[in-house]
Design a protein around this motif. Structure first.
Motif, mmCIF file in Angstrom:
data_model
loop_
_atom_site.group_PDB
_atom_site.id
_atom_site.type_symbol
_atom_site.label_atom_id
_atom_site.label_comp_id
_atom_site.label_asym_id
_atom_site.label_seq_id
_atom_site.Cartn_x
_atom_site.Cartn_y
_atom_site.Cartn_z
ATOM 1 N N ASN A 109 0.815 -1.223 0.000
ATOM 2 C CA ASN A 109 0.000 0.000 0.000
ATOM 3 C C ASN A 109 0.845 1.268 0.000
ATOM 4 O O ASN A 109 0.474 2.268 -0.556
ATOM 5 C CB ASN A 109 -0.976 -0.020 1.184
ATOM 6 N N ASP A 110 2.008 1.219 0.615
ATOM 7 C CA ASP A 110 2.853 2.405 0.691
ATOM 8 C C ASP A 110 3.999 2.342 -0.321
ATOM 9 O O ASP A 110 4.921 3.148 -0.266
ATOM 10 C CB ASP A 110 3.396 2.545 2.114
ATOM 11 N N PRO A 135 -5.491 -1.722 -0.522
ATOM 12 C CA PRO A 135 -4.865 -0.421 -0.229
ATOM 13 C C PRO A 135 -4.567 -0.161 1.253
ATOM 14 O O PRO A 135 -3.720 0.667 1.563
ATOM 15 C CB PRO A 135 -5.851 0.606 -0.781
ATOM 16 N N GLU A 136 -5.236 -0.841 2.157
ATOM 17 C CA GLU A 136 -4.882 -0.625 3.569
ATOM 18 C C GLU A 136 -3.691 -1.478 3.996
ATOM 19 O O GLU A 136 -3.204 -1.350 5.128
ATOM 20 C CB GLU A 136 -6.090 -0.865 4.468
ATOM 21 N N GLY A 137 -3.272 -2.372 3.108
ATOM 22 C CA GLY A 137 -1.980 -3.011 3.306
ATOM 23 C C GLY A 137 -1.936 -4.304 4.084
ATOM 24 O O GLY A 137 -0.913 -4.966 4.113
ATOM 25 N N GLN A 138 -3.034 -4.700 4.709
ATOM 26 C CA GLN A 138 -2.968 -5.890 5.562
ATOM 27 C C GLN A 138 -3.178 -7.191 4.805
ATOM 28 O O GLN A 138 -2.725 -8.237 5.246
ATOM 29 C CB GLN A 138 -4.040 -5.783 6.624
#
Ligand SMILES: *[C@@H]1O[C@H](CO)[C@@H](O)[C@H](O)[C@H]1NC(C)=O
Ligand SMILES: *[C@@H]1O[C@H](CO)[C@@H](O)[C@H](O)[C@H]1NC(C)=O
Ligand SMILES: *[C@@H]1O[C@H](CO)[C@@H](O)[C@H](O)[C@H]1NC(C)=O
Length: 375
Positions: free
Chosen positions: A168-169, A217-220
């Motif tokens: 996500n980042d 997109p929140e990465g988890q």
């Protein structure tokens, strides 16, 4: 979108009609063309609006973060390479540059290309067939045109990576290693986009063969489509960016079907990350492929599989699903068994979906590989 439509309705009828038209660019496997297609959301029709002759057949195309550049593989070239086009508008697509594979990538087929959406907008290229244990990181000029290979890196003997996805980042890159039955994690150097090995997760089941990978997109959560077992699987990531497999896998075939008759193709998140769309293709042109959608819960955890239904055709080498940027319920689907693009819409009760528009593109067997929505 709804707000915008209301505003446009106030401005005038012509603008409203304009707002319902969307453009897609479609690549081909073996002919040198890009097709620009228009989808009219109100009339539910697809129309071929432009045919751009190119010097490459692109098994995969992708747009840059600002849509000013289109990148493609040159799947059939003797010297494996990637091509770069400027996109002034969806009907003005001009060839700019070609970048050749380096190191171990020489002699293989380029299969996948995707740009980072974060500066410095490095572009990642992958190879397939044979011992495709390599990948390339490419730099771009200020205007986004492909510039140079800045890194030729290695996976492992037996690898063949068919798709990658960014954390996500954009600090990490996940690679779906179809040949090596694994997902790799590399850290991304923020200054030039180059990669450093972080970890490799082998799949639990032999020959499940992760083909494409998607990051929420929140990465988890990270998802993959398993070409060998025709499934969608999800993984949890932790602060150390390691991946952990989660139990529930979603079938992309029905009871009674044999996984060996299929080669699952694609997964992609819908416009607002409400659904994970997935597609499967059949080897035999007399069999049909499948399309499916899975609920994406808060934070990215996959919930219920809403439906699994047959597509119009086998899909050939494609049946690639491409969610629209304007409606979670709308996706494009490409087929090269007979050569067409369709737009599919999920039913309001989410228990099914249907093709609402169909466009045959006859170009002698090349069309259609994947489609990207320009608007
Ligand atoms: C993009 O930049 C490169 C390098 O400066 C230049 O050669 C090329 O002509 C530019 N392309 C466009 C479409 O402006
Ligand atoms: C990216 O994912 C990590 C790990 O889940 C999370 O801590 C971070 O807040 C996420 N960043 C954004 C911008 O969502
Ligand atoms: C679809 O594309 C593949 C790869 O180029 C090709 O081998 C196949 O013949 C195409 N299908 C048809 C029906 O033309």
């Amino acid at each position: 979108m709804r707000v915008m439509k209301t505003l446009l309705a106030v401005v005038g009828f012509t603008t409203l009609v304009g707002a319902a038209k969307h453009q897609l660019i479609v690549g081909t496997f073996s002919t040198n063309f890009l097709y620009t297609v228009e989808y009219d959301d109100a009339a539910q029709t697809l129309e071929l609006v432009h045919k751009t002759p190119t010097n490459a057949a692109s098994s995969w195309i992708s747009l840059s973060h600002d849509k000013k550049n289109l990148y493609g593989t040159d799947w059939n070239s003797e010297k494996p390479s990637f091509v770069s086009y400027s996109v002034t508008d969806p009907q003005t697509i001009e060839y700019q540059a070609r970048v050749f594979g380096s190191g171990d990538c020489v002699g293989l087929k380029s299969i996948f290309i995707t740009p980072s959406l974060q500066p410095p907008y490095a572009v990642y290229g992958n190879y397939f067939y044979g011992n495709a244990k390599c990948g390339n990181v490419m730099s771009v000029h200020d205007n986004g045109t492909l510039r140079d290979v800045i890194q030729g890196y290695e996976y492992a003997d037996g690898s063949a990576v068919h798709g990658v996805s960014f954390s996500n980042d954009s600090q990490y890159l996940y690679s779906a290693d179809d040949g090596g039955n694994a997902i790799w994690v590399h850290s991304i150097n923020p200054s030039d986009g180059s990669l450093e090995y972080h970890s490799r997760l082998n799949m639990d089941e032999e020959k499940s063969d992760p083909r494409h990978v998607v990051t929420h997109p929140e990465g988890q959560y990270v998802y993959t489509v398993l070409e060998g077992t025709s499934q969608v699987a999800q993984f949890l990531t932790n602060e150390l960016h390691k991946l952990y497999p989660m139990k529930a896998a979603y079938p992309l075939i029905n009871d009674g079907d044999k996984a060996s008759d299929y080669w699952a193709d694609e997964i992609a998140l819908s416009a607002n990350n409400k659904y994970l769309w997935a597609s499967n293709r059949a080897y035999d042109a007399n069999r049909k492929g499948y399309i499916s959608a899975i609920e994406v819960q808060e934070g990215g955890y996959l919930g219920k599989q809403y439906f699994l239904i047959e597509t119009t055709n086998s899909g050939g080498f494609a049946n690639a699903v491409a969610p629209s940027p304007f409606d979670d319920a709308i996706v494009a689907l490409t087929d090269n068994s007979t050569g067409f693009i369709e737009v599919w819409k999920m039913d309001d009760d989410k228990n099914g979906a249907r093709a609402v528009a169909h466009l045959d593109i006859e170009d002698g067997g090349g069309c259609c590989a994947n489609a990207v929505w320009y608007s």
